[in-house]
Design a protein around this motif. Structure first.
Motif, mmCIF file in Angstrom:
data_model
loop_
_atom_site.group_PDB
_atom_site.id
_atom_site.type_symbol
_atom_site.label_atom_id
_atom_site.label_comp_id
_atom_site.label_asym_id
_atom_site.label_seq_id
_atom_site.Cartn_x
_atom_site.Cartn_y
_atom_site.Cartn_z
ATOM 1 N N PRO B 99 0.820 -1.221 0.000
ATOM 2 C CA PRO B 99 0.000 0.000 0.000
ATOM 3 C C PRO B 99 0.850 1.265 0.000
ATOM 4 C CG PRO B 99 -0.784 -1.570 1.627
ATOM 5 C CD PRO B 99 0.512 -2.103 1.116
ATOM 6 N N TYR B 100 2.078 1.134 0.471
ATOM 7 C CA TYR B 100 2.921 2.297 0.640
ATOM 8 C C TYR B 100 3.966 2.386 -0.480
ATOM 9 C CZ TYR B 100 6.953 4.647 2.877
ATOM 10 O OH TYR B 100 8.012 5.435 3.157
ATOM 11 N N CYS B 101 4.118 1.267 -1.194
ATOM 12 C CA CYS B 101 5.206 1.185 -2.182
ATOM 13 C C CYS B 101 4.813 1.855 -3.497
ATOM 14 C CB CYS B 101 5.535 -0.280 -2.443
ATOM 15 S SG CYS B 101 6.741 -0.531 -3.749
ATOM 16 N N ASP B 102 5.732 2.645 -4.052
ATOM 17 C CA ASP B 102 5.447 3.367 -5.291
ATOM 18 C C ASP B 102 5.383 2.478 -6.515
ATOM 19 O OD1 ASP B 102 5.577 6.490 -4.873
ATOM 20 O OD2 ASP B 102 6.969 5.549 -3.468
ATOM 21 N N LYS B 103 5.808 1.236 -6.373
ATOM 22 C CA LYS B 103 5.796 0.358 -7.532
ATOM 23 C C LYS B 103 4.402 -0.242 -7.749
ATOM 24 C CE LYS B 103 8.521 -1.498 -10.702
ATOM 25 N NZ LYS B 103 9.504 -0.758 -11.507
ATOM 26 N N ALA B 104 3.636 -0.282 -6.688
ATOM 27 C CA ALA B 104 2.318 -0.906 -6.780
ATOM 28 C C ALA B 104 1.575 -0.354 -7.978
ATOM 29 C CB ALA B 104 1.530 -0.665 -5.493
ATOM 30 N N GLY B 105 1.040 -1.248 -8.778
ATOM 31 C CA GLY B 105 0.372 -0.819 -9.998
ATOM 32 C C GLY B 105 1.196 -1.175 -11.216
ATOM 33 N N ILE B 139 18.519 7.673 -6.192
ATOM 34 C CA ILE B 139 17.905 6.355 -6.184
ATOM 35 C C ILE B 139 17.590 5.938 -4.749
ATOM 36 C CG2 ILE B 139 18.209 3.918 -6.805
ATOM 37 C CD1 ILE B 139 20.165 4.882 -8.986
ATOM 38 N N ALA B 140 16.327 5.667 -4.483
ATOM 39 C CA ALA B 140 15.926 5.174 -3.169
ATOM 40 C C ALA B 140 16.003 3.651 -3.208
ATOM 41 C CB ALA B 140 14.512 5.620 -2.845
ATOM 42 N N ARG B 141 16.646 3.056 -2.217
ATOM 43 C CA ARG B 141 16.878 1.610 -2.248
ATOM 44 C C ARG B 141 16.227 0.962 -1.034
ATOM 45 N NH1 ARG B 141 21.573 -0.870 -0.490
ATOM 46 N NH2 ARG B 141 22.463 1.198 -0.309
ATOM 47 N N CYS B 196 14.153 -3.149 -12.819
ATOM 48 C CA CYS B 196 13.752 -3.726 -11.529
ATOM 49 C C CYS B 196 12.251 -4.031 -11.549
ATOM 50 C CB CYS B 196 14.074 -2.775 -10.380
ATOM 51 S SG CYS B 196 13.610 -3.472 -8.776
ATOM 52 N N PRO B 197 11.888 -5.276 -11.286
ATOM 53 C CA PRO B 197 10.473 -5.643 -11.398
ATOM 54 C C PRO B 197 9.651 -5.176 -10.200
ATOM 55 C CG PRO B 197 11.758 -7.551 -10.725
ATOM 56 C CD PRO B 197 12.742 -6.438 -10.963
ATOM 57 N N VAL B 198 10.325 -4.807 -9.134
ATOM 58 C CA VAL B 198 9.618 -4.471 -7.899
ATOM 59 C C VAL B 198 10.019 -3.071 -7.427
ATOM 60 C CG1 VAL B 198 9.440 -6.884 -7.203
ATOM 61 C CG2 VAL B 198 11.436 -5.564 -6.504
ATOM 62 N N GLY B 199 9.650 -2.724 -6.226
ATOM 63 C CA GLY B 199 9.939 -1.386 -5.727
ATOM 64 C C GLY B 199 11.224 -1.305 -4.926
ATOM 65 N N ARG B 204 14.005 8.842 -6.914
ATOM 66 C CA ARG B 204 13.492 9.781 -5.903
ATOM 67 C C ARG B 204 12.847 10.996 -6.528
ATOM 68 N NH1 ARG B 204 16.534 9.063 -0.672
ATOM 69 N NH2 ARG B 204 15.992 11.221 -0.275
ATOM 70 N N LEU B 205 12.990 11.143 -7.848
ATOM 71 C CA LEU B 205 12.375 12.301 -8.501
ATOM 72 C C LEU B 205 10.860 12.223 -8.446
ATOM 73 C CD1 LEU B 205 15.295 12.520 -9.575
ATOM 74 C CD2 LEU B 205 14.344 13.396 -11.691
ATOM 75 N N TYR B 206 10.337 11.001 -8.346
ATOM 76 C CA TYR B 206 8.870 10.940 -8.363
ATOM 77 C C TYR B 206 8.260 10.155 -7.217
ATOM 78 C CZ TYR B 206 9.165 6.201 -10.239
ATOM 79 O OH TYR B 206 9.436 4.875 -10.401
ATOM 80 N N ILE B 207 9.069 9.518 -6.357
ATOM 81 C CA ILE B 207 8.415 8.696 -5.335
ATOM 82 C C ILE B 207 7.501 9.558 -4.456
ATOM 83 C CG2 ILE B 207 9.968 6.707 -5.162
ATOM 84 C CD1 ILE B 207 11.308 8.067 -2.818
#
Ligand code: SF4
Ligand code: SF4
Ligand code: SF4
Ligand code: FES
Ligand code: FES
Lengths: 154, 858
Positions: B99-105, B139-141, B196-199, B204-207
């Motif tokens: 729910p919190y991850c920017d990759k969701a979707g 890059i956020a890791r 990267c398939p996941v988050g 960081r430019l858009y998270i």
């Protein structure tokens, strides 16, 4: 920074292989010998000497637990606690080192004399418990025998 | 022909591919995780397992080659069980923070779990904890989300060639990390983010700013930074750019981008953008209205044209602007103002070299496909670092190296340090001698090619003059490689052109190209250097590269343009500057360019620009040149307007509008407004009108339309006819042989992360590379007693500056390098220059510099 002789030593290893990545493991041992452990600087020196990326060097080095990944004392004890050694009391020996020398697994004595790493099987199950001190091998260990042996490592 | 059965469907293949690919061709989707189309098969995740009849165990479709007669099932209960099992294991250590991850979707793991389960986890132990890392500015890791597919690592190693990240540790404790374990300190191409398939790694430019499904539109366009012209997709929401991403298999970059293209877009929203026209009143630039500003310009230009003639007016075109903008500018200069004095800063490199090569070897000699580099046997890199100037072209060179090509660097190229086969370092500023020596040796070995008699003759003369062979480390190896190579690519940067006798190097390169029938590539720092030449923004050529002095061409254009074109050849850039100095030029019109900052001798230029009766600058920022202008007009920037661009391989591409803004006007529209006010109506309503006219008048663009361009692959000369070369005299060398004996020389450096005017307004690029450094070899630093990071003061006869030192192992001589990107500390201000009489580019070699540690009194 590696000195001229070390660079030459690495170069001699490098020319043995068609791919310079093959010379990485032996070069890491040399770096470990020179720096005492594989610090960032040590790995950077290896990367430079072999014209490899630093990240490849670290990735490879970190895979192997027998490299020293943090500073260790003057003498490194690698004590086996795998099945045979465990059955024959290796865990008691770990406690002994803790009580007598203040030496914990993955730790170093305050005077910087001894470090301890607890190992998986080192192939001496027949004469367990066994350990390595630096590159010297000892088996049939008991508390007393360890005490005597350690007298040689000041 | 291979035929096989997949899920009871007959599939026939015309070439051998993997089962995964065969299924894809048949419209059957097999789930994957470690596989990615940009990477080689790896078979690490096992999600793509399929049942193959007569094979005992499940097989990984991503690595299994499809064979004749195979019978394959891609879904079954057994397969689903395996997939569920794998996913359950992957989730053991996963924080389940979707729910919190920017990759969701757009997360492949989430989608897979959704399809194959499990719905509950059975794992009761402690999860492995790895804190999220915010140490990197870009890059956020979050390693806990990582599924260990190694796609990022393989991308960085096998495609980008930066090898900046790897898997650290082993087993349960494996994690992806850069060397420092904190910040990435890499080339920041962001291509790892693409795969990267996941988050686990995110920009960081858009998270935390939007969800992937929340974009209003996606616009496929091209990058605004360099002459490669990469395709990319701009995702927009509420008329603001949310993200720039590449599109797989799309454009010549095929899904890859560099740091500038991916992270450099924020400048369009910079608060420093010009919003209204500015007019100088009582010595100060003041906000004004369009109608006032345009009238002032029109009146003043009309007046100057009337009193001093059109030749007192000059224009500077922009390699950042579109073909349409530049076409309209040169038409405005030629017809409305009555002046052929139209040139650009490309004269200092790309345009100068292009003209020289075309005069010698024929039009289109540099029109070579970038992808072709990958298949060369030898790549000869001269005069610059392709991986910094044109990063995506640089990747082709790295790929050529992986495929076994010899990469030969003449001079130095930091980005190829790990890929080069031979490096030849010419004696300081003697590159021309080395190239000539090389040419002579090749000529002796290869003999007369007898296609262009003039070059053959020149080479013979050179070889008669030349004494013995050059004695330089690597020279013989270089010779041998070139002689044995069946396909050679030559990649030429601009460093060698910017010499007082730059044309000598150019002749050397031309000769080698000719003798070896090599492919020649010119590095191009700006997105439309080629386009502005083709659009006619050169003093001696009309659109389509047609020489002014052929009356037939000229009259054709005069008829199309409804007005006379002056007869003279017009002035080149430095002749314009000379004219301003002598007060022969009274008005200068600058479109999207910053000569005061980008040319050597800035303070001098600033000074003489004071002589002008009218200096007009249209740009998106108040640049150093705009600051001293009489009228400043706000233009529209990238993603705000549409137009075509021509890249260095001469591919014509469409840059599309993605967002609307009220900040400025298109460059061409401004010009056509002024032209109308000067009595010469242009009548363009939209860019299409301009393209239609260009396609009609320019012999290179015959019947070109936007529709056609939109389909891609519009390569020069589009239905057009190139001209043959027509140079038959190489002017004598005016060189007083100089010895370069000083301790240090200052030279300009091209940075991967910057481009000057645009990049310094891009927060992300400024974070990656925040300040100028003085780069020097370890030997030079040693000599000065300096270490990395020490601040130094340095001065030349033209000026002085200060910066921290940075030691660069790839530098092998006593030059020190400073870039020209940061406000108030560009290298160009510190350089004095001379002019190459042939190419009309500037020579900036041999600039002695004195360096001392900051704070130490001399
Ligand atoms: S951004 Fe590019 S260079 Fe940096 S780690 Fe990712 S792939 Fe490698
Ligand atoms: S960070 Fe992403 S791409 Fe890299 S290994 Fe982990 S999941 Fe794969
Ligand atoms: S290589 Fe050039 S065109 Fe491509 S993304 Fe980078 S700056 Fe843009
Ligand atoms: S179990 Fe200790 S040596 Fe094998
Ligand atoms: S996609 Fe085939 S094993 Fe990962």
């Amino acid at each position: 920074m590696f000195g001229e002789t070390v660079l030459k030593e690495i170069d001699e290893i490098r020319v043995k292989y068609p791919d310079r990545r093959s010379a990485l493991l032996p070069s890491l041992y040399i770096a470990q010998r020179e720096f005492g452990w594989l610090s960032q600087e040590a790995m950077q020196c290896v990367a430079k000497a072999l014209n490899l990326s630093e990240s490849i060097v670290r990735g490879t080095a970190s895979f192997y637990s027998m490299f020293k990944h943090k500073p260790v004392g003057r003498h490194l004890i690698q004590l086996c606690t795998n099945v045979s050694c465990m059955i024959l009391g290796a865990e008691r020996l770990v406690d002994f080192l803790g009580n007598k020398y203040g030496l914990q697994p993955d730790g170093t004595t305050e005077d910087g004399r001894l470090s301890l790493v607890v190992m998986e099987c080192i192939g001496a199950c027949g004469t367990a418990p066994a350990m390595l001190i630096n590159t010297d091998f000892y088996d049939n260990l008991s508390e007393k025998r360890i005490e005597e042996i350690l007298e040689k490592y000041k | 022909m291979i035929s096989l059965t997949i899920n009871e469907k007959e599939v026939t293949l015309d070439k051998p591919v993997t089962v995964l690919e065969a299924a894809k061709q048949a419209g059957i989707k097999i789930p994957t995780l470690c596989h990615h189309d940009l990477l080689k098969p790896w078979s690490g995740c096992r999600l793509c397992v399929v049942e193959v009849e007569r094979m005992p165990r499940l097989q990984t479709a991503c690595t299994l080659m499809a064979a004749d007669g195979m019978v394959i099932k891609t879904e079954s209960e057994a397969i689903s069980n395996v997939r569920r099992g794998i996913l359950e294991f992957l989730l053991i250590n996963h924080p389940l923070d979707c729910p919190y991850c920017d990759k969701a979707g757009e997360c492949e793991l989430q989608d897979l779990v959704n399809k194959y389960g499990p719905t509950v986890g059975r794992y009761k132990e402690e999860k492995r904890k790895v804190p999220e890392s915010h140490k990197d500015q870009i890059i956020a890791r979050n390693t806990e989300r990582c599924v260990m597919c190694t796609r990022c690592v393989r991308m960085c190693n096998d495609v980008q060639g930066a090898s900046a990240i790897s898997i650290i540790g082993r087993g349960n404790h494996s994690r992806m990390e850069p060397f420092s374990s904190e910040s990435f300190d890499c080339e920041y191409c962001g291509n790892c983010l693409t795969v990267c398939p996941v988050g686990a790694i995110l920009s960081r430019l858009y998270i935390h700013s939007f969800r992937p499904w929340q974009v209003d539109k996606e616009v496929g366009t091209i990058c605004s930074y360099c002459g490669v012209g990469c395709s990319l997709v701009v995702q927009v929401r509420d008329d603001s750019i949310k993200r720039v991403i590449p599109k797989l298999g799309f454009g010549l970059n095929k899904g890859l981008l560099c740091s500038r293209g991916r992270f450099g877009y924020e400048y369009v929203n910079s608060p420093d953008r010009l919003k209204t026209p500015l007019v100088r009143k009582n010595g100060k630039l003041e906000e004004s209205t369009w109608s006032e500003a345009l009238s002032i310009i029109a009146d003043k230009l009309t007046e100057i044209k009337g009193t001093s003639g059109g030749s007192a007016i000059a224009g500077i075109a922009s390699p950042r602007c579109s073909n349409e903008d530049n076409y309209v500018l040169q038409k405005f200069m030629r017809v409305t103002c009555g002046s052929n004095n139209i040139d650009s800063l490309s004269r200092t490199g790309f345009a100068a070299a292009q003209k020289y090569f075309e005069d010698l070897l024929g039009q289109g000699i540099t029109a070579n496909i970038i992808d072709g580099i990958k298949n060369s046997e030898v790549v000869l890199v001269i005069g610059g670092d392709p991986t910094a100037v044109n990063p995506i072209l640089g990747l082709s060179i790295r790929e050529a190296a992986r495929r076994g090509a010899s990469i030969i660097v003449l001079g130095h190229a930091k980005g190829l340090e790990k890929f080069k086969t031979v490096q030849v370092v010419p004696p300081l500023f003697k590159e021309a001698e080395v190239l000539e020596a090389l040419l002579v040796e090749l000529f002796r070995a290869k003999g007369v090619r007898a296609e262009l008699p003039f070059i053959d003759k020149e080479m013979r003369e050179l070889s008669e003059k030349a004494a013995e062979k050059m004695d330089l480390p690597g020279f013989d190896e270089l010779m041998k490689a070139l002689l044995n190579s069946a396909s050679t690519s030559i990649v030429l940067g601009m460093d060698l052109i910017q010499r007082t006798n730059g044309h000598r190097s150019l002749f050397g390169v031309a000769g080698i190209t000719y003798l070896l029938e090599a492919r020649l590539y010119l590095l191009s720092e700006r997105p439309n250097e080629q386009g502005l030449i083709d659009a006619g923004c050169v003093p001696d050529m009309l659109p389509g590269g047609r020489p002014m002095n052929i009356p037939d061409f000229k009259s054709k254009f005069e008829a199309a343009w409804n007005g006379p074109i002056p007869d003279d050849d017009g002035l080149t850039l430095f002749e314009i500057i000379e004219g301003i100095k002598n007060r022969n030029i009274k008005a200068l019109y600058v479109m999207g360019e910053n000569p005061v900052f980008n040319l050597p001798g800035g303070p001098f230029l600033k000074d003489i620009f004071g002589n002008l009766d009218l200096l007009v600058v249209q740009d998106i920022f108040l640049t150093e040149t705009a600051e001293i202008a009489d009228v400043v007009l706000p233009a529209l920037g990238w993603a705000e307007k549409s137009g075509t661009y021509t890249n260095l391989e001469r591919r014509i591409q469409l840059q599309k509008q993605a967002v609307k803004t009220s900040r400025g006007m298109e460059d061409w529209r401004i010009l056509s407004e002024i032209s109308g006010r000067m009595g010469q109506k242009m009548g363009y309503l939209e860019t299409d009108d301009i393209m239609r006219e260009m396609a009609k008048v320019s012999p290179l663009y015959a019947d070109l339309t936007y529709d056609e361009i939109g389909k891609g692959d519009c390569l020069w000369p589009y239905h057009g006819k190139p001209l043959r070369g027509e140079m038959n005299e190489v002017p004598p060398v005016v060189d007083a042989e100089k010895d370069y004996k000083a301790d240090f020389y200052l030279a300009p450096e091209k940075l991967l992360f910057h481009s000057g005017t645009l990049s310094r307004k891009s927060p992300a690029l400024m974070k990656i590379c925040p300040e100028p450094t003085l780069k020097m070899s370890a030997a030079s630093a040693g000599k000065l007693g300096l270490k990395e990071g020490d601040r130094v003061q340095f001065s030349t006869t033209a000026g002085s500056s200060e910066a921290p030192v940075s030691i660069d192992e790839s530098i092998k001589d006593n030059r020190v390098f400073l870039s020209n990107n940061f406000q108030g500390s560009g290298v160009m201000d510190l350089l004095s220059f001379s002019i190459d009489e042939v190419t009309k580019a500037f020579g900036i070699e041999g600039c002695e510099v004195e360096i001392k540690k900051h704070g130490i009194k001399a």
